[in-house]
Scaffold this motif. Structure first.
Motif, short mmCIF file in Angstrom:
data_model
loop_
_atom_site.label_atom_id
_atom_site.label_comp_id
_atom_site.label_asym_id
_atom_site.label_seq_id
_atom_site.Cartn_x
_atom_site.Cartn_y
_atom_site.Cartn_z
N ARG A 106 48.56 35.13 60.22
CA ARG A 106 47.46 36.04 60.50
C ARG A 106 46.79 36.26 59.15
O ARG A 106 47.12 37.18 58.42
N PRO A 107 45.88 35.37 58.76
CA PRO A 107 45.31 35.47 57.41
C PRO A 107 44.53 36.76 57.19
O PRO A 107 43.93 37.31 58.11
N THR A 108 44.57 37.25 55.96
CA THR A 108 43.73 38.37 55.55
C THR A 108 42.28 37.96 55.76
O THR A 108 41.87 36.89 55.33
N THR A 109 41.51 38.79 56.43
CA THR A 109 40.11 38.44 56.69
C THR A 109 39.34 38.36 55.37
O THR A 109 39.69 39.02 54.39
N ASP A 110 38.27 37.58 55.37
CA ASP A 110 37.42 37.49 54.18
C ASP A 110 36.89 38.86 53.79
O ASP A 110 36.80 39.20 52.61
N LEU A 111 36.54 39.68 54.78
CA LEU A 111 36.01 41.02 54.51
C LEU A 111 37.06 41.89 53.80
O LEU A 111 36.77 42.52 52.78
N ALA A 112 38.28 41.91 54.34
CA ALA A 112 39.35 42.70 53.71
C ALA A 112 39.71 42.14 52.34
O ALA A 112 39.93 42.89 51.39
N LYS A 113 39.75 40.81 52.23
CA LYS A 113 40.08 40.20 50.94
C LYS A 113 39.02 40.52 49.90
O LYS A 113 39.35 40.85 48.75
N GLU A 114 37.76 40.48 50.29
CA GLU A 114 36.68 40.81 49.35
C GLU A 114 36.79 42.27 48.90
O GLU A 114 36.65 42.58 47.72
N ALA A 115 37.08 43.17 49.84
CA ALA A 115 37.26 44.58 49.49
C ALA A 115 38.44 44.75 48.54
O ALA A 115 38.36 45.47 47.54
N LEU A 116 39.55 44.07 48.83
CA LEU A 116 40.73 44.15 47.98
C LEU A 116 40.41 43.69 46.55
O LEU A 116 40.74 44.37 45.58
N PHE A 117 39.76 42.55 46.42
CA PHE A 117 39.49 42.03 45.08
C PHE A 117 38.43 42.84 44.35
O PHE A 117 38.43 42.91 43.12
N ASN A 118 37.54 43.51 45.07
CA ASN A 118 36.62 44.44 44.42
C ASN A 118 37.37 45.62 43.83
O ASN A 118 37.06 46.09 42.74
N ILE A 119 38.39 46.10 44.54
CA ILE A 119 39.25 47.17 44.00
C ILE A 119 40.00 46.66 42.78
O ILE A 119 40.06 47.32 41.74
N LEU A 120 40.57 45.47 42.89
CA LEU A 120 41.39 44.92 41.80
C LEU A 120 40.58 44.64 40.54
O LEU A 120 41.13 44.68 39.44
N LEU A 121 39.29 44.36 40.69
CA LEU A 121 38.45 44.13 39.51
C LEU A 121 38.51 45.29 38.53
O LEU A 121 38.39 45.10 37.32
N ASN A 122 38.71 46.50 39.05
CA ASN A 122 38.78 47.69 38.21
C ASN A 122 40.20 48.02 37.74
O ASN A 122 40.38 48.91 36.92
N LEU A 123 41.18 47.32 38.28
CA LEU A 123 42.58 47.65 37.98
C LEU A 123 43.33 46.57 37.21
O LEU A 123 44.32 46.86 36.55
N VAL A 124 42.87 45.33 37.32
CA VAL A 124 43.66 44.19 36.84
C VAL A 124 42.80 43.25 36.01
O VAL A 124 41.67 42.96 36.37
N GLU A 125 43.37 42.79 34.91
CA GLU A 125 42.79 41.67 34.16
C GLU A 125 43.42 40.40 34.73
O GLU A 125 44.61 40.17 34.55
N PHE A 126 42.66 39.62 35.44
CA PHE A 126 43.21 38.48 36.15
C PHE A 126 43.73 37.37 35.23
O PHE A 126 44.68 36.68 35.58
N ASP A 127 43.10 37.22 34.07
CA ASP A 127 43.53 36.17 33.15
C ASP A 127 44.97 36.38 32.72
O ASP A 127 45.35 37.47 32.28
N ASN A 128 45.75 35.35 32.87
CA ASN A 128 47.12 35.30 32.35
C ASN A 128 48.09 36.28 32.99
O ASN A 128 49.06 36.68 32.35
N ILE A 129 47.86 36.69 34.24
CA ILE A 129 48.85 37.52 34.90
C ILE A 129 49.79 36.64 35.73
O ILE A 129 49.47 35.52 36.09
N ASP A 130 50.97 37.18 35.99
CA ASP A 130 51.94 36.54 36.87
C ASP A 130 51.91 37.28 38.20
O ASP A 130 52.07 38.50 38.24
N VAL A 131 51.72 36.52 39.28
CA VAL A 131 51.56 37.08 40.62
C VAL A 131 52.65 36.52 41.53
O VAL A 131 52.96 35.33 41.48
N LEU A 132 53.20 37.40 42.36
CA LEU A 132 54.12 36.99 43.42
C LEU A 132 53.44 37.29 44.75
O LEU A 132 53.06 38.43 45.02
N ASP A 133 53.24 36.25 45.56
CA ASP A 133 52.59 36.37 46.86
C ASP A 133 53.64 36.15 47.94
O ASP A 133 54.09 35.03 48.18
#
Length: 177
Positions: A22-49
């Motif tokens: 049940r993939p995350t919808t593009d709308l929800a994913k876009e909202a999530l990454f807009n939030i993360l833009l203010n919280l996370v520096e994406f360069d060089n982070i380690d992510v567990l999905d």
């Protein structure tokens, strides 16, 4: 499914219809990454999905410069799709593991800057995810755990809970180290 940011922005992916996801919808994913833009520096982070499914979130983090993305799912078909897609688009920072997520979490010793979990909504053990992540200290200092779940579910009783953001029937609960 499309990648909404980073080096692969706009890339459309068409996973097989028979994947158990049940993939995350593009709308929800876009909202999530807009939030993360203010919280996370994406360069060089380690992510567990966790419960990575099609790899939708993994590709997004890799496209935005994550140093490492560990994608875990119990479906060999999902893992094979992610491996093939990662190879096809040069996303060498994505590593995959086919296993039960709770077994993986019990054995994991590495720490991550961000952990994203998108379990099946009917999974009874969803509230255990934050408990295990924090009991095992799987987040680095200032690390972030995000759990996607049904909007009617409430995960706010965990001490590391920060907020819940609702997008229709889906919600993201944020937990901070």
């Amino acid at each position: 499914m499309r990648i909404i940011g980073g080096s692969l922005k706009g890339l459309r992916l068409n996973p097989p219809k028979n994947l158990p996801v049940r993939p995350t919808t593009d709308l929800a994913k876009e909202a999530l990454f807009n939030i993360l833009l203010n919280l996370v520096e994406f360069d060089n982070i380690d992510v567990l999905d966790l419960f990575c499914g099609t790899g939708n979130i993994s590709y997004e983090f890799a496209s935005r410069g994550a140093k490492q993305v560990v994608s875990v799912d119990r479906s060999i078909h999902c893992i094979n799709y992610i491996k093939d897609t990662s190879r096809q688009h040069g996303l060498s920072q994505i590593k995959t593991f086919k296993t039960d997520i709770f077994k993986y979490l019990q054995l994991e010793t590495d720490q991550y800057d961000l952990i994203f979990a998108d379990p099946p909504y009917d999974l009874n053990q969803i509230p255990e995810i934050p408990k295990i992540v924090f009991d095992k200290a799987l987040l680095r200092p200032d690390g972030l755990l995000i759990v996607e779940h049904q909007s009617m579910q409430n995960l706010s009783n965990h001490p590391a809970f920060v907020e819940q953001r609702k997008y229709g029937h889906s919600s993201f609960s944020f937990f901070k180290n």
